[in-house]
Write a protein that holds these residues in place. Structure first.
Motif, short mmCIF file in Angstrom:
data_model
loop_
_atom_site.label_atom_id
_atom_site.label_comp_id
_atom_site.label_asym_id
_atom_site.label_seq_id
_atom_site.Cartn_x
_atom_site.Cartn_y
_atom_site.Cartn_z
N ARG A 168 0.82 -1.21 0.00
CA ARG A 168 0.00 0.00 0.00
C ARG A 168 0.85 1.26 0.00
NH1 ARG A 168 -3.80 -3.63 1.82
NH2 ARG A 168 -5.91 -3.04 1.19
N THR A 198 1.26 4.16 -2.92
CA THR A 198 1.11 5.58 -2.62
C THR A 198 2.32 6.37 -3.10
OG1 THR A 198 -0.28 5.12 -0.69
CG2 THR A 198 0.81 7.27 -0.77
N GLU A 254 -7.03 2.20 -4.41
CA GLU A 254 -6.54 3.16 -3.43
C GLU A 254 -5.73 4.29 -4.04
OE1 GLU A 254 -4.60 1.33 -0.12
OE2 GLU A 254 -6.25 -0.06 0.28
#
Length: 230
Positions: free
Chosen positions: A146, A150, A191
């Motif tokens: 994750r 990002t 995301e």
């Protein structure tokens, strides 16, 4: 013709396959199962790791980073505007920094865990570490991916490609690693749309076609894996 000793779901091997394709090279591919530690393969690379590029002259070049540098030294100038390691010192430093990020850091925190636990262990005997997956390692990798996603989104919010204005080794290394994780369905693309859009651009390149055709026996990829439009 050069020969590439590789493992289909070794992300470092995938990186070099992308590089060779972008350079217009079509090597003979020899699949290795590193845990078998074949004597002939160990003669090429005593570390027993993939990839290893063997030139027609017999020169064996091990390790993804070393192969990338070697290919730039021997073929880079002939690529003109398509050179994958830029010409200026500052640009080269940034590409090398990102290469280290993905070939070393991302591998240690994400792909190393997932490829071993979810793919390699299926084909390894118990004597060499095969067996059921370690769910703690898998959960750690899923958490780690994750913040890497990002970071890619952060870079792409400021640049056309990961290291600057042009496609470089950095993009191919990052995409090679993510392609392995994406096969397993473990990239949370929802995301970060910026990172997702960048990956869609890279995986739409002709050099990606053979990677998207790879399959793990007995394990189907995520539904979107080979979909160029996600």
């Amino acid at each position: 013709m050069a020969t590439l000793h590789h493992s289909p779901f070794c992300p470092q091997s995938r990186f070099i396959r992308l590089v060779l394709s972008e350079m217009g090279m079509e090597p003979t591919l020899v699949e290795e199962k590193p845990w078998e530690r074949r004597d002939a393969f160990l003669m090429l690379n005593p570390a027993g790791t993939t990839p290893v590029l063997v030139e027609q002259s017999g020169l064996a070049i091990p390790c993804a980073g070393i192969i990338a540098e070697y290919l730039d030294e021997t073929r880079g100038l002939g690529l003109n505007g398509r050179r994958l390691l830029p010409e200026t010192t500052a640009e080269r430093v940034e590409v090398r920094r990102l290469l280290d990020w993905f070939l070393v850091k991302f591998d240690a925190e994400v792909t190393g865990y997932l490829m071993l636990e979810k793919i390699s262990k299926r084909f390894m005997t118990s004597a060499v570490g095969g067996g059921p997956p370690d769910m703690h390692a898998i959960r750690a990798a899923r958490t780690n991916v994750r913040y890497h996603l990002t970071y890619i989104g952060y870079l792409m919010g400021r640049r056309r490609w990961l290291s600057g204005d042009h496609l470089t080794y950095a993009d191919l290394a990052a995409a090679a690693h993510l392609s392995c994780v994406d096969y397993l369905g473990d990239v949370p693309w929802d995301e970060d749309e910026t990172a997702k859009d960048w990956y869609a651009r890279v995986k739409s390149r002709p050099s990606f076609r053979t990677l998207l055709a790879d399959r793990v026996p007995g394990m189907a990829p995520a539904d979107h894996y080979a979909d160029l439009d996600f």
